[in-house]
Design an enzyme around this catalytic site. Structure first.
Site, short mmCIF file in Angstrom:
data_model
loop_
_atom_site.label_atom_id
_atom_site.label_comp_id
_atom_site.label_asym_id
_atom_site.label_seq_id
_atom_site.Cartn_x
_atom_site.Cartn_y
_atom_site.Cartn_z
N TYR A 137 0.86 -1.15 -0.13
CA TYR A 137 -0.09 -0.02 0.01
C TYR A 137 0.81 1.13 0.05
CZ TYR A 137 -3.62 3.51 1.63
OH TYR A 137 -4.46 4.36 1.88
N LEU A 167 -6.61 7.81 10.50
CA LEU A 167 -8.01 8.40 10.47
C LEU A 167 -9.06 7.57 10.90
CD1 LEU A 167 -7.55 9.56 6.90
CD2 LEU A 167 -7.50 11.09 8.99
N TRP A 203 -5.30 -7.55 19.08
CA TRP A 203 -3.84 -7.93 18.37
C TRP A 203 -2.89 -7.16 18.94
CZ3 TRP A 203 -3.39 -9.13 12.52
CH2 TRP A 203 -4.36 -9.88 12.05
#
Length: 323
Positions: A137, A167, A203
């Site tokens: 990404y 965000l 996690w």
């Protein structure tokens, strides 16, 4: 931009794009153009060119992206690099060919090296290895930043890029298989409250430091830049882009505890435990933006984290979000 200028918001249904569209409407802009995925496939270069040739937008907000959390990025890296690069390249090239006056490209601070000096300055771009869990990404986003900068240099375009930190906000994605840490936590704590579960599993170990920006604040920042700044105003040796963030950070553990507090605020005496799965990846240990350049241009974030969590949770409860 004039209030009647034709403005195309790519990705208007997403977290960022919807916030930008709302901000523009609130500020009195009346000629906003949007297309859903079914109406315009941004991966199709011919269709994107046809759209720009027909509509002739004067200003473009490039907020369309293929996004997801650590799990999605790790599992589908080919999708993340291919789709984001093609979407960005198609829109930027079509904007150049059709004389768009100004384009705002929305990136991400994941473009920076995993071990970048903190807080991260714009000059840190490409100074070290990326975080492996989302390098696909990041590489796509870096490519679009560099494309905009190269077009400004070669073609005299006015294409700006902004690198927002993590965000959250109205219209977020709460699908557990593909969401980011913030909306995933809101959903997990809400479901624990609703079901009576006394443990929420998260996690990592909770130690990474993160900065979170309310999407409405990001929208205010990019509209401010489009109204009053040009690419030359945010130029650095590494490209025509600027960080957008709060300049404040907290640990993932602190974020989880604050979200839990907000979710259970209407249930006095009730709560749940948090269990951390340290076998899962933490991601980058710390990621804080240096926002001094943007602040010096005249803009600062307004919404603090607890207020933002309350707004986001109310939006989640409204049912008008992806779950």
């Amino acid at each position: 931009m004039q209030k009647s200028s034709k403005i195309y918001v790519a990705g208007h249904r997403g977290l960022v794009g919807s916030a930008i569209a709302r901000s523009l409407k609130e500020k009195g802009y009346t000629n906003i153009v949007t297309r859903t995925h079914s109406e315009l496939d941004l991966l199709n270069q011919a269709k994107v060119n046809e759209f720009f040739e027909t509509e002739k937008p004067e200003y473009v907000f490039l907020a369309a992206a293929h996004v997801g959390g650590i799990g999605a990025n790790s599992t589908y890296p080919a999708d993340f690099i291919y789709k984001n690069m093609v979407i960005g390249f198609n829109i930027v090239e079509a904007a150049r060919k059709n004389g768009v006056k100004k384009l705002m490209n929305l990136g991400s601070t994941c473009i920076y090296p995993k071990m970048a000096e903190q807080p991260i300055k714009e000059e840190s771009l490409l100074t070290g290895p990326l975080e492996p869990t989302n390098d696909a990404y990041a590489l796509a986003k870096i490519s679009v930043i560099k494309l905009c900068t190269a077009y400004n240099k070669q073609h005299g375009t006015n294409f700006l890029s902004v690198m927002p930190t993590n965000l959250y906000g109205i219209g977020d994605n709460y699908e557990l298989s593909g969401s980011h840490v913030f909306p995933a936590m809101i959903r997990k704590f809400h479901e624990a409250k609703a079901s009576g579960e006394d443990v929420v599993h998260l996690w990592g170990d909770g130690t990474p430091l993160r900065e979170f920006l309310f999407a409405g604040d990001l929208a205010e920042a990019v509209v401010f830049l489009m109204e009053s700044k040009d690419a030359k105003d945010i130029r650095t040796p590494t490209g025509d882009f600027v960080n957008v963030g709060t300049g404040k950070e907290l640990t993932i553990r602190e974020l989880a505890e604050t979200i839990r507090e907000v979710v259970y605020s209407d249930c006095p005496g009730r709560s749940c435990k948090i269990e951390w799965d340290s076998s899962k990846p933490n991601g980058t240990p710390r990621k804080l933006c240096d926002v001094s350049r943007l602040n010096s241009l005249g803009w600062k974030a307004k919404v603090d984290i607890k207020e933002g969590i309350k707004i986001s949770y109310d939006d989640f409860l409204s049912g008008n979000v992806r779950k």
